[in-house]
Design a protein around this motif. Sequence first.
Motif, mmCIF file in Angstrom:
data_model
loop_
_atom_site.group_PDB
_atom_site.id
_atom_site.type_symbol
_atom_site.label_atom_id
_atom_site.label_comp_id
_atom_site.label_asym_id
_atom_site.label_seq_id
_atom_site.Cartn_x
_atom_site.Cartn_y
_atom_site.Cartn_z
ATOM 1 N N VAL A 37 56.898 2.750 2.534
ATOM 2 C CA VAL A 37 55.809 2.438 1.605
ATOM 3 C C VAL A 37 55.814 3.432 0.446
ATOM 4 O O VAL A 37 55.635 3.059 -0.720
ATOM 5 C CB VAL A 37 54.450 2.467 2.341
ATOM 6 C CG1 VAL A 37 53.310 2.238 1.369
ATOM 7 C CG2 VAL A 37 54.425 1.429 3.426
ATOM 8 N N ALA A 38 56.045 4.708 0.742
ATOM 9 C CA ALA A 38 56.081 5.730 -0.304
ATOM 10 C C ALA A 38 57.252 5.506 -1.254
ATOM 11 O O ALA A 38 57.116 5.705 -2.466
ATOM 12 C CB ALA A 38 56.168 7.115 0.331
ATOM 13 N N HIS A 42 57.163 4.795 -5.357
ATOM 14 C CA HIS A 42 57.683 5.930 -6.117
ATOM 15 C C HIS A 42 57.980 5.582 -7.575
ATOM 16 O O HIS A 42 57.615 6.326 -8.487
ATOM 17 C CB HIS A 42 58.944 6.479 -5.447
ATOM 18 C CG HIS A 42 59.614 7.568 -6.228
ATOM 19 N ND1 HIS A 42 59.072 8.815 -6.342
ATOM 20 C CD2 HIS A 42 60.753 7.575 -6.965
ATOM 21 C CE1 HIS A 42 59.858 9.565 -7.092
ATOM 22 N NE2 HIS A 42 60.883 8.827 -7.496
ATOM 23 N N SER A 43 58.637 4.454 -7.805
ATOM 24 C CA SER A 43 58.991 4.098 -9.180
ATOM 25 C C SER A 43 57.749 3.820 -10.016
ATOM 26 O O SER A 43 57.700 4.182 -11.201
ATOM 27 C CB SER A 43 59.924 2.894 -9.200
ATOM 28 O OG SER A 43 59.276 1.768 -8.668
ATOM 29 N N GLN A 44 56.741 3.206 -9.412
ATOM 30 C CA GLN A 44 55.503 2.942 -10.139
ATOM 31 C C GLN A 44 54.793 4.251 -10.486
ATOM 32 O O GLN A 44 54.306 4.429 -11.603
ATOM 33 C CB GLN A 44 54.585 2.052 -9.308
ATOM 34 C CG GLN A 44 53.303 1.687 -10.002
ATOM 35 C CD GLN A 44 52.401 0.850 -9.107
ATOM 36 O OE1 GLN A 44 52.529 0.857 -7.896
ATOM 37 N NE2 GLN A 44 51.483 0.135 -9.729
ATOM 38 N N LYS A 45 54.762 5.183 -9.560
ATOM 39 C CA LYS A 45 54.126 6.475 -9.807
ATOM 40 C C LYS A 45 54.902 7.263 -10.867
ATOM 41 O O LYS A 45 54.303 7.910 -11.725
ATOM 42 C CB LYS A 45 54.072 7.256 -8.489
ATOM 43 C CG LYS A 45 53.084 8.353 -8.484
ATOM 44 C CD LYS A 45 51.696 7.785 -8.540
ATOM 45 C CE LYS A 45 50.702 8.825 -8.140
ATOM 46 N NZ LYS A 45 49.354 8.425 -8.503
ATOM 47 N N GLN A 46 56.227 7.202 -10.807
ATOM 48 C CA GLN A 46 57.061 7.884 -11.790
ATOM 49 C C GLN A 46 56.829 7.302 -13.189
ATOM 50 O O GLN A 46 56.788 8.041 -14.173
ATOM 51 C CB GLN A 46 58.535 7.767 -11.400
ATOM 52 C CG GLN A 46 59.450 8.663 -12.167
ATOM 53 C CD GLN A 46 59.223 10.129 -11.833
ATOM 54 O OE1 GLN A 46 58.820 10.472 -10.731
ATOM 55 N NE2 GLN A 46 59.488 10.986 -12.788
ATOM 56 N N ASP A 90 66.290 -3.272 -18.456
ATOM 57 C CA ASP A 90 66.896 -2.134 -17.758
ATOM 58 C C ASP A 90 67.186 -0.985 -18.714
ATOM 59 O O ASP A 90 67.049 0.182 -18.352
ATOM 60 C CB ASP A 90 68.185 -2.563 -17.058
ATOM 61 C CG ASP A 90 67.919 -3.426 -15.840
ATOM 62 O OD1 ASP A 90 66.762 -3.476 -15.394
ATOM 63 O OD2 ASP A 90 68.875 -4.049 -15.339
ATOM 64 N N ALA A 91 67.577 -1.293 -19.947
ATOM 65 C CA ALA A 91 67.833 -0.242 -20.927
ATOM 66 C C ALA A 91 66.545 0.464 -21.335
ATOM 67 O O ALA A 91 66.536 1.680 -21.544
ATOM 68 C CB ALA A 91 68.524 -0.833 -22.156
ATOM 69 N N LEU A 92 65.446 -0.287 -21.437
ATOM 70 C CA LEU A 92 64.167 0.328 -21.800
ATOM 71 C C LEU A 92 63.602 1.199 -20.681
ATOM 72 O O LEU A 92 62.990 2.232 -20.935
ATOM 73 C CB LEU A 92 63.146 -0.747 -22.170
ATOM 74 C CG LEU A 92 63.296 -1.380 -23.541
ATOM 75 C CD1 LEU A 92 62.320 -2.531 -23.694
ATOM 76 C CD2 LEU A 92 63.083 -0.361 -24.626
ATOM 77 N N THR A 93 63.796 0.776 -19.440
ATOM 78 C CA THR A 93 63.235 1.527 -18.315
ATOM 79 C C THR A 93 64.172 2.623 -17.824
ATOM 80 O O THR A 93 63.754 3.479 -17.049
ATOM 81 C CB THR A 93 62.911 0.590 -17.145
ATOM 82 O OG1 THR A 93 64.091 -0.114 -16.764
ATOM 83 C CG2 THR A 93 61.817 -0.383 -17.514
ATOM 84 N N GLY A 94 65.425 2.587 -18.230
ATOM 85 C CA GLY A 94 66.377 3.605 -17.791
ATOM 86 C C GLY A 94 67.106 3.230 -16.511
ATOM 87 O O GLY A 94 67.855 4.028 -15.961
ATOM 88 N N LYS A 95 66.928 2.000 -16.033
ATOM 89 C CA LYS A 95 67.608 1.573 -14.811
ATOM 90 C C LYS A 95 69.084 1.275 -15.033
ATOM 91 O O LYS A 95 69.825 1.101 -14.080
ATOM 92 C CB LYS A 95 66.918 0.336 -14.232
ATOM 93 C CG LYS A 95 65.576 0.628 -13.616
ATOM 94 C CD LYS A 95 64.903 -0.623 -13.126
ATOM 95 C CE LYS A 95 65.654 -1.226 -11.971
ATOM 96 N NZ LYS A 95 64.986 -2.403 -11.409
ATOM 97 N N ASP A 96 69.508 1.222 -16.298
ATOM 98 C CA ASP A 96 70.911 0.934 -16.583
ATOM 99 C C ASP A 96 71.815 2.131 -16.323
ATOM 100 O O ASP A 96 73.031 1.994 -16.251
ATOM 101 C CB ASP A 96 71.087 0.442 -18.020
ATOM 102 C CG ASP A 96 70.625 1.462 -19.047
ATOM 103 O OD1 ASP A 96 69.811 2.334 -18.699
ATOM 104 O OD2 ASP A 96 71.075 1.367 -20.196
#
Length: 128
Positions: A37-38, A42-46, A90-96
């Motif tokens: 659950v944590a 994590h990604s939402q909190k980050q 993905d490029a905007l969020t940094g997931k790329d």
Amino acid sequence: MCSIGVEANYDVKDAMLFGVKKTRTLDSFTPSHPLEVALLKHSQKQEEINMRMLRTMQGLHAPIRLHMEKLAVKDIGHLPCLHRHNAMLDALTGKDTTIEFEDFLNNQTDSEIMGQPHMMIERQLGIL
């Protein structure tokens, strides 16, 4: 003989038109470990921490502009027979720049099997 859009013999729906029926989704399973659950949160909190830091450093306009850019690229239209990759999001969020589980193990939606494009578009438009 069955016509297009009607169930085939023996009440089996055409998987090429209607897709494969999934009995359970990943969301319906309960977490098996408290850490799971944590990790999901994590990604939402980050993201919240990054937006707060961006607001204090550059002002209120920066997180609002980034949020509007994400909303603009999130719902770009595509053909229903092709998988949506959301490379701009993905490029905007940094997931790329990261490699995750879905990137190297074959995702089911990235399979090389494609349905009949004309039938899938007609089904989406409600013609079929």
